[in-house]
Design an enzyme around this catalytic site. Sequence first.
Site, mmCIF file in Angstrom:
data_model
loop_
_atom_site.group_PDB
_atom_site.id
_atom_site.type_symbol
_atom_site.label_atom_id
_atom_site.label_comp_id
_atom_site.label_asym_id
_atom_site.label_seq_id
_atom_site.Cartn_x
_atom_site.Cartn_y
_atom_site.Cartn_z
ATOM 1 N N ASP A 1 -2.112 2.824 1.312
ATOM 2 C CA ASP A 1 -2.715 2.425 0.040
ATOM 3 C C ASP A 1 -4.229 2.603 0.132
ATOM 4 O O ASP A 1 -4.860 2.229 1.125
ATOM 5 C CB ASP A 1 -2.371 0.956 -0.250
ATOM 6 C CG ASP A 1 -2.666 0.563 -1.687
ATOM 7 O OD1 ASP A 1 -1.728 0.200 -2.403
ATOM 8 O OD2 ASP A 1 -3.859 0.604 -2.097
ATOM 9 N N ILE A 2 -4.802 3.197 -0.900
ATOM 10 C CA ILE A 2 -6.234 3.520 -0.899
ATOM 11 C C ILE A 2 -7.106 2.261 -0.961
ATOM 12 O O ILE A 2 -8.258 2.273 -0.550
ATOM 13 C CB ILE A 2 -6.573 4.465 -2.092
ATOM 14 C CG1 ILE A 2 -7.876 5.201 -1.863
ATOM 15 C CG2 ILE A 2 -6.600 3.711 -3.406
ATOM 16 C CD1 ILE A 2 -7.757 6.311 -0.889
ATOM 17 N N GLU B 1 0.499 -0.946 -11.902
ATOM 18 C CA GLU B 1 -0.528 -0.108 -12.515
ATOM 19 C C GLU B 1 -0.162 1.367 -12.456
ATOM 20 O O GLU B 1 -0.511 2.118 -13.365
ATOM 21 C CB GLU B 1 -1.866 -0.355 -11.811
ATOM 22 C CG GLU B 1 -2.423 -1.724 -12.183
ATOM 23 C CD GLU B 1 -3.794 -1.982 -11.622
ATOM 24 O OE1 GLU B 1 -4.287 -1.165 -10.821
ATOM 25 O OE2 GLU B 1 -4.368 -3.018 -11.996
ATOM 26 N N HIS C 1 6.996 2.189 -6.427
ATOM 27 C CA HIS C 1 6.453 2.166 -5.056
ATOM 28 C C HIS C 1 6.688 0.814 -4.418
ATOM 29 O O HIS C 1 6.525 -0.220 -5.046
ATOM 30 C CB HIS C 1 4.960 2.513 -5.030
ATOM 31 C CG HIS C 1 4.141 1.772 -6.036
ATOM 32 N ND1 HIS C 1 4.129 2.079 -7.385
ATOM 33 C CD2 HIS C 1 3.303 0.720 -5.901
ATOM 34 C CE1 HIS C 1 3.317 1.264 -8.026
ATOM 35 N NE2 HIS C 1 2.817 0.417 -7.147
HETATM 36 P P1 5GP Z 1 0.657 -1.427 -8.386
HETATM 37 O O1 5GP Z 1 -0.173 -2.540 -8.965
HETATM 38 O O2 5GP Z 1 0.983 -0.353 -9.369
HETATM 39 O O3 5GP Z 1 1.887 -1.974 -7.686
HETATM 40 O O4 5GP Z 1 -0.219 -0.820 -7.222
HETATM 41 C C1 5GP Z 1 -0.653 0.490 -7.179
HETATM 42 C C2 5GP Z 1 -1.291 0.688 -5.823
HETATM 43 O O5 5GP Z 1 -1.591 2.069 -5.680
HETATM 44 C C3 5GP Z 1 -2.594 -0.081 -5.644
HETATM 45 O O6 5GP Z 1 -2.463 -0.935 -4.513
HETATM 46 C C4 5GP Z 1 -3.638 0.995 -5.447
HETATM 47 O O7 5GP Z 1 -4.607 0.670 -4.481
HETATM 48 C C5 5GP Z 1 -2.811 2.196 -5.013
HETATM 49 N N1 5GP Z 1 -3.388 3.477 -5.433
HETATM 50 C C6 5GP Z 1 -3.829 3.791 -6.672
HETATM 51 N N2 5GP Z 1 -4.279 5.057 -6.703
HETATM 52 C C7 5GP Z 1 -4.121 5.561 -5.444
HETATM 53 C C8 5GP Z 1 -4.412 6.813 -4.844
HETATM 54 O O8 5GP Z 1 -4.910 7.752 -5.469
HETATM 55 N N3 5GP Z 1 -4.102 6.956 -3.532
HETATM 56 C C9 5GP Z 1 -3.540 5.936 -2.802
HETATM 57 N N4 5GP Z 1 -3.276 6.182 -1.512
HETATM 58 N N5 5GP Z 1 -3.248 4.744 -3.337
HETATM 59 C C10 5GP Z 1 -3.540 4.541 -4.634
#
Ligand code: 5GP
Length: 142
Positions: free
Chosen positions: A31-32, A95, A100
């Site tokens: 995760d970034i 988001e 995932h």
């Molecule tokens: P959600 O809230 O959708 O469960 O989390 C999305 C996750 O994806 C977040 O923890 C965010 O840091 C990660 N994320 C978003 N964009 C990118 C990206 O371009 N690369 C990586 N490696 N992680 C990402």
Amino acid sequence: MSESCIFCRIIRGEIPSYKIYEDERTLAFLDINPSAPGHTLIIPKAHVTRVEDLSEEDAEALFRTLHRLVGGIQDAMEVPSSTIGINNGPESGQEVPHVHIHIIPRTRGDRGGIMQGLVRTTGRPSGEAMLDIAERIRERVG
Ligand code: 5GP
Ligand code: ZN
């Protein structure tokens, strides 16, 4: 595949990622914006927004990859535990609209909470209410 989806773009190699594991159906990468060192995401290669829309094959493949990776992630980060979760739909905080699994390495004293502490929209329901809830769900999944 979705043209604009960030995770589909990672799968296609259009956006770089710190890849951990890949097989025919799944991909895992860091995760970034990690909650803890080693915070990993596991995704299906198919663009599917929500868990309930996954094919059975992809659902199985995701859990197989989770099972395969979780011990190694904990060992590599030298932590004893992890929190594993999916934000399933925007109201839960999702988001990126591509399923995932988050694996977040955990240590005692990391000041993180427990998943069931995220929400508290009910007290303890009566036995009658529990029966009613169980029945309503059974009717839809049986
Ligand atoms: P959600 O809230 O959708 O469960 O989390 C999305 C996750 O994806 C977040 O923890 C965010 O840091 C990660 N994320 C978003 N964009 C990118 C990206 O371009 N690369 C990586 N490696 N992680 C990402
Ligand atoms: Zn996607």
